[in-house]
Design a protein around this motif. Structure first.
Motif: not given
Length: 465
Positions: A28, A30, A168, A420, A423, A425, A446, A448, A450-451
């Motif tokens: 994950q 950020s 990531s 997002g 995604r 999940e 999950n 992520n 977004k990276h």
């Protein structure tokens, strides 16, 4: 010398998706996506003041830059040099050099067809500077110089940037992304804004060919949040025929099982079934039916508008002879593809999501486009797991039939992951068009997306229309 004329016709679409199955970090991350949570680069912002010579001064270190005047090579000479480099790799005969009038006409018609103001950008790396030549939709030529940038520093920064993107779990790539932005995009920011540019087409110099331009960052936003982008080998080699949007039938083929030293690709089955039956309409052939003979047979029989191959590929060689695509029981060298006829119409698009896609000096992606005689190539710049590739592929295909250009389609797909909307999940892909949740194979948690490791791994090369 024969003057080239721009041809605007219709063609078919061929897409080949080549996916690797490895297990990179799916942690994950950020990731900042807005100005409120994006780290600000250290030091004062770079300012590019006006000057009689159009010189750019780097004020980052508060030092005076040595003036430098742009090289006055014509756009035809510059493009012809790049064309010859590509043909040296792909073993093709260089066409006649393009003229400035040809380039003007192409960019202006692109803006009209796509309803997106377009600019052609040539970043050229010299031993001690970067020169940037721009031709926007208005047709005027703009030249910029970024002095005091060593070519060795450019090469080192590009490699560090690519290495950092492969993790990531953090955003260590950001300072490097911003550094490259300051070299390539910031010097022309004001010109692009004054022209209302929305689509950027790059003819990259060798050290820059492997960067995902969409992942460059201005300290506030990614390039993809401001522009649709594509890369072309050269204007002399790009095929700008328009696609026939009525021909959206698709031939989907792929490899899910381990074969000839390559690992299994369990999510190829998920990806290909959704594409062939739920996003577009077409026929699917996997594993034992994924052969070179069957590819030729099916395409000759039906002349599909789009062809999608999901498998392994390798582009590690410095010449085209060492590159191949893995089929069920054999490897098809890119050099041998010259003999394969994939239908009466020109190939519209070839998508390669390959495990080993070297795209630096050897011009791998551009060479592939030439060998296939395809108009466009969508390919990965680094290794991405098949579970990480599938969401972007599905999102891209959901936009492909209706987007005003291929460049806009991939931009929209990348934004879906970055913001997002699309995604993963609890092992399910969510947010692709109007489709319900799509279960992935061998994934329970999950991811992520977004990276930029996920959404920036693909670049569009060739015809962007």
């Amino acid at each position: 010398m024969k003057i080239r004329s721009l041809i605007w016709k219709t063609g078919c679409a061929v897409v080949i998706g080549v996916i690797c199955s490895i297990s990179p970090s799916l942690g994950q991350a950020s990731l900042p996506s807005s100005s409120s949570d994006t780290p600000t680069p250290p030091g004062p912002p770079i300012v590019f003041p006006s000057s009689p010579l159009g010189v750019l001064c780097d004020r980052l270190t508060n030092t005076i830059c040595i003036p430098s005047t742009p090289t006055r090579s014509s756009i035809g000479d510059l493009d012809d040099k790049i064309t010859k480099d590509v043909c040296a790799y792909a073993k093709c005969s260089p066409p006649s050099p393009v003229t400035f009038a040809f380039v003007q006409d192409a960019i202006q018609k692109s803006a009209q067809v796509t309803d997106s103001a377009t600019a052609l950008v040539y970043p050229n790396v010299f031993p001690d500077r970067i020169e940037i030549l721009i031709v926007p939709s208005s047709g005027k030529e703009i030249r910029k110089v970024v002095p005091n940038v060593q070519s060795s520093e450019v090469t080192e920064t590009v490699q560090e940037f690519l290495n950092s993107l492969r993790d990531s779990s953090n955003d260590d790539y950001l300072p490097l992304s911003q550094k490259l932005y300051n070299w390539i995009i910031r010097p022309i920011d004001e010109d692009l804004q004054s022209e209302g540019i929305k689509t950027l087409i790059f003819v990259m110099d060798s050290p820059l060919r492997s960067i995902p331009i969409s992942a460059l960052h201005d300290g506030n936003k990614f390039v993809v949040q401001k522009y649709a982008t594509a890369t072309i080998p050269s204007m002399g080699l790009v095929n700008l025929q328009l696609r026939d949007r009525r021909r959206s039938s698709i031939l989907v083929m792929g490899l899910t099982q381990a074969q000839q030293g390559f690992t299994a690709l369990p999510n190829v089955e998920v990806e290909t079934k959704v594409i062939a039956a739920r996003i577009l309409q077409g026929n699917l052939f996997l594993n034992q039916d994924f052969t070179i003979d069957n590819l030729k047979k099916q395409q000759s029989k039906n002349n599909y508008g789009i062809v999608h191959l999901a498998t392994h590929a390798q582009f590690l060689s410095d010449n085209i002879d060492g590159a191949f695509i893995q089929f069920w029981n054999e490897r098809l060298s890119l050099n041998d593809l010259r003999s394969i006829r994939l239908g009466e119409e020109p190939i519209e698009m070839l998508t390669l999501s390959a495990c080993e896609t070297a795209v630096g000096k050897n011009l791998g992606l551009s060479g592939v486009a030439l060998v296939y005689k395809s108009k466009s190539v969508l390919a990965s710049l680094w290794t991405v797991s098949d579970a990480g590739t599938t969401p972007l592929m599905l999102s891209f295909y959901s936009y492909y039939p209706t987007s005003k250009s291929k460049a806009i389609a991939i931009q929209q797909a990348q934004l879906d992951l970055l913001e997002g909307k699309v995604r993963v999940e609890s092992g399910q892909i969510k947010g692709v068009g109007n489709l319900p949740a799509i279960p992935l194979s061998q994934v329970t948690g999950n991811i992520n997306l977004k990276h930029p490791y996920f959404w920036a791994s693909f670049v569009l090369v060739g015809n962007w229309l």
